[in-house]
Design a protein around this motif. Structure first.
Motif, mmCIF file in Angstrom:
data_model
loop_
_atom_site.group_PDB
_atom_site.id
_atom_site.type_symbol
_atom_site.label_atom_id
_atom_site.label_comp_id
_atom_site.label_asym_id
_atom_site.label_seq_id
_atom_site.Cartn_x
_atom_site.Cartn_y
_atom_site.Cartn_z
ATOM 1 N N ILE A 74 -23.618 36.283 58.164
ATOM 2 C CA ILE A 74 -23.576 34.897 57.701
ATOM 3 C C ILE A 74 -22.366 34.174 58.275
ATOM 4 N N GLU A 75 -22.618 32.951 58.749
ATOM 5 C CA GLU A 75 -21.506 32.087 59.166
ATOM 6 C C GLU A 75 -21.394 30.940 58.162
ATOM 7 N N ILE A 76 -20.229 30.824 57.539
ATOM 8 C CA ILE A 76 -20.014 29.731 56.583
ATOM 9 C C ILE A 76 -19.840 28.432 57.359
ATOM 10 N N ASP A 77 -20.421 27.382 56.825
ATOM 11 C CA ASP A 77 -20.319 26.055 57.436
ATOM 12 C C ASP A 77 -18.844 25.728 57.708
ATOM 13 N N LYS A 78 -18.554 25.288 58.949
ATOM 14 C CA LYS A 78 -17.162 25.047 59.356
ATOM 15 C C LYS A 78 -16.489 23.980 58.498
ATOM 16 N N LYS A 79 -17.220 22.906 58.173
ATOM 17 C CA LYS A 79 -16.658 21.842 57.355
ATOM 18 C C LYS A 79 -16.341 22.359 55.943
ATOM 19 N N GLU A 80 -17.247 23.139 55.419
ATOM 20 C CA GLU A 80 -17.032 23.701 54.078
ATOM 21 C C GLU A 80 -15.834 24.650 54.071
ATOM 22 N N TRP A 81 -15.695 25.451 55.117
ATOM 23 C CA TRP A 81 -14.568 26.381 55.216
ATOM 24 C C TRP A 81 -13.242 25.620 55.317
ATOM 25 N N ALA A 82 -13.262 24.508 56.049
ATOM 26 C CA ALA A 82 -12.050 23.681 56.169
ATOM 27 C C ALA A 82 -11.681 23.087 54.810
ATOM 28 N N GLN A 83 -12.695 22.626 54.072
ATOM 29 C CA GLN A 83 -12.443 22.061 52.741
ATOM 30 C C GLN A 83 -11.907 23.125 51.773
ATOM 31 N N ALA A 84 -12.415 24.326 51.921
ATOM 32 C CA ALA A 84 -11.942 25.414 51.065
ATOM 33 C C ALA A 84 -10.467 25.690 51.313
ATOM 34 N N GLN A 85 -10.054 25.606 52.559
ATOM 35 C CA GLN A 85 -8.643 25.824 52.900
ATOM 36 C C GLN A 85 -7.771 24.683 52.374
ATOM 37 N N ASP A 86 -8.313 23.452 52.443
ATOM 38 C CA ASP A 86 -7.560 22.303 51.896
ATOM 39 C C ASP A 86 -7.336 22.481 50.395
ATOM 40 N N LYS A 87 -8.374 22.929 49.700
ATOM 41 C CA LYS A 87 -8.238 23.152 48.258
ATOM 42 C C LYS A 87 -7.243 24.264 47.975
ATOM 43 N N ALA A 88 -7.279 25.283 48.805
ATOM 44 C CA ALA A 88 -6.340 26.394 48.628
ATOM 45 C C ALA A 88 -4.903 25.924 48.819
ATOM 46 N N LEU A 89 -4.707 25.044 49.788
ATOM 47 C CA LEU A 89 -3.368 24.513 50.041
ATOM 48 C C LEU A 89 -2.859 23.721 48.843
ATOM 49 N N VAL A 90 -3.746 22.958 48.212
ATOM 50 C CA VAL A 90 -3.373 22.189 47.017
ATOM 51 C C VAL A 90 -2.961 23.145 45.893
ATOM 52 N N GLU A 91 -3.710 24.239 45.744
ATOM 53 C CA GLU A 91 -3.375 25.222 44.713
ATOM 54 C C GLU A 91 -2.016 25.854 44.984
ATOM 55 N N ILE A 92 -1.776 26.153 46.252
ATOM 56 C CA ILE A 92 -0.492 26.764 46.616
ATOM 57 C C ILE A 92 0.661 25.801 46.355
ATOM 58 N N SER A 93 0.388 24.514 46.595
ATOM 59 C CA SER A 93 1.452 23.510 46.433
ATOM 60 C C SER A 93 1.971 23.445 44.999
#
Length: 432
Positions: free
Chosen positions: A20-39
């Protein structure tokens, strides 16, 4: 919901692997959300936690930290959505395994591994050697139940006369098998209505003619259907002493008397007896079905074979049985180790081996039942569910709508119960 692309699907032994390949846009959004959590965990001079600009946070966090924060949630979401929407019927969706194929800020590839559904071979389930419990109802059984229910309302008038049918005899008794007393075979000052069918066949008849103070040894044989194997079909003796004899005076069986039982449509002795007979019929049929279910399940397990045992199902069943074991131990006020010792598991290794065997037996039975149900075209209809709710409503004197409301959150459990009952009711027909 999760967006992904199925790159490939192939089999390795008993495993189906989906790349399975996760949608690139969705994966980018997941990383953005992760960054917010880390912040929220990072403190920068001049800013409250979680309020610093993302651009500033990025300078303080590595790509690997962001990916590690994002990957688990993304994979869980993707796997869950994939399982829910996978149309393949030859795989087991429980306990999927996931391998990471490739990961970077711009790409996330995973393998989802599912066990193949095993093939099962079963014996001829229409011809097992199973003896059904007797479901016929005798007049004695109905009379016994009738006497039991009216017992509080009868009057006992002491007499010096000899015992006759219908009298109440107060007795002491002690049962012996091969000269030794057996469990449950002893009683003192026991009130027995002669002819009520309360005792095993032949016992009450032999008391007729005895008087208060008389003693006698009675020879009887337990029925073959008696639930305790050590006594079923065996000859025994009872030492009996009659303490007193009383004539039984019954109440007047009119409409007013039977209203106290609150049974719809029952206003006379005849109607009450017919009602009791039907209750005993239903009880016996249910008992017969339960006993049949136990025996045919054992036959199915012993006569069936799976092409292999999926580890995903084995682990699930082992967990279920282990949790059940822990709960049983708690109910008995024991630690788990103490309970295991009491049932013969002296070592952890032996217990785990026992868990595995139990899991394999349970899984074999599940697949056997599914195959038979498919062959017999067993299905649960809306009419079946409605009939079940009506039965419950009648049993507990409730409105059908109230029953439906009470069980609305457990419909799957109700359907499973009806499904199983319909299957065994169909199977038992081959043995009648």
């Amino acid at each position: 919901m999760s967006n992904y692309k199925l790159i490939s699907k192939h089999e390795e032994g008993n495993t189906v692997i989906y790349k399975i390949e996760i949608d690139k846009k969705e994966w980018a959004q997941a990383q953005d959300k992760a960054l917010v959590e880390i912040s929220k965990q990072i403190r920068l001079p001049g800013f409250r936690p979680g309020k610093a600009p993302i651009a500033s946070i990025k300078k303080q966090v590595s790509e690997s930290d962001v990916i590690n924060q994002a990957i688990n949630k993304q994979i869980n979401n993707t796997v869950k959505y994939f399982i829910e929407n996978n149309k393949d019927e030859d795989v087991i969706s429980d306990e999927p395994k996931v391998d990471l194929v490739s990961v970077s800020p711009s790409e996330l590839l995973i393998n989802i591994k599912l066990d193949k559904t095993p093939e099962i071979k079963i014996g001829d389930y229409k011809k097992f050697k199973i003896e059904l419990l007797d479901d016929k109802v005798s007049e004695e059984e109905v009379k016994h139940e009738f006497n039991r229910l009216i017992k509080r309302d009868i009057m006992l008038v002491p007499t010096d006369s000899a015992i006759k049918s219908g009298d109440n005899a107060n007795i002491n008794f002690a049962g012996k098998k091969d000269g030794k007393e057996f469990d449950g075979g002893k009683g003192e000052k026991f009130d027995l209505v002669i002819g009520s069918g309360s005792f095993i066949p032949g016992f009450e008849e032999q008391l007729i003619g005895m008087k208060a103070g008389d003693e006698k040894t009675i020879d009887v044989t337990f029925p073959k259907s008696y639930p305790h194997d050590e006594l079923a079909g065996k000859p025994v003796q009872f030492d009996v002493k009659v303490n007193s004899v009383s004539n039984v005076e019954e109440p007047e069986f009119n409409k007013e008397y039977f209203t106290k039982f609150k049974i719809a449509g029952v206003e006379s002795k005849e109607q009450f007896v017919e009602y009791l007979k039907q209750q005993i019929v239903d009880w016996k049929k249910q008992k017969q079905l339960q006993d049949f279910q136990k025996h045919i399940s054992e036959e199915l397990i012993n006569s069936s074979s799976l092409s292999y045992y999926p580890e995903s199902l084995i682990k699930m069943e082992e967990r279920r049985v282990d949790e059940q074991t822990t709960q049983t131990a708690q109910k008995e006020g024991k630690s788990k180790d103490e309970y295991l010792q009491s049932i013969g598991y002296s070592e952890e290794k032996l217990y785990k081996e026992g868990l595995r065997k139990t899991a394999e037996r349970d899984i074999t039975l599940v697949f056997a039942i599914e195959k038979i149900a498919s062959e017999l075209k067993i299905e649960v209809t809306e009419a079946d569910i409605d009939a079940y709710f009506e039965k419950i409503a009648k049993l507990y004197g409730m409105k059908v709508e109230d029953v439906k409301d009470k069980y609305k959150n457990n419909l799957s459990g109700i359907e499973a119960f009806i499904y199983q009952n319909k299957l065994y009711e169909e199977l038992i027909k081959f043995y009648k």
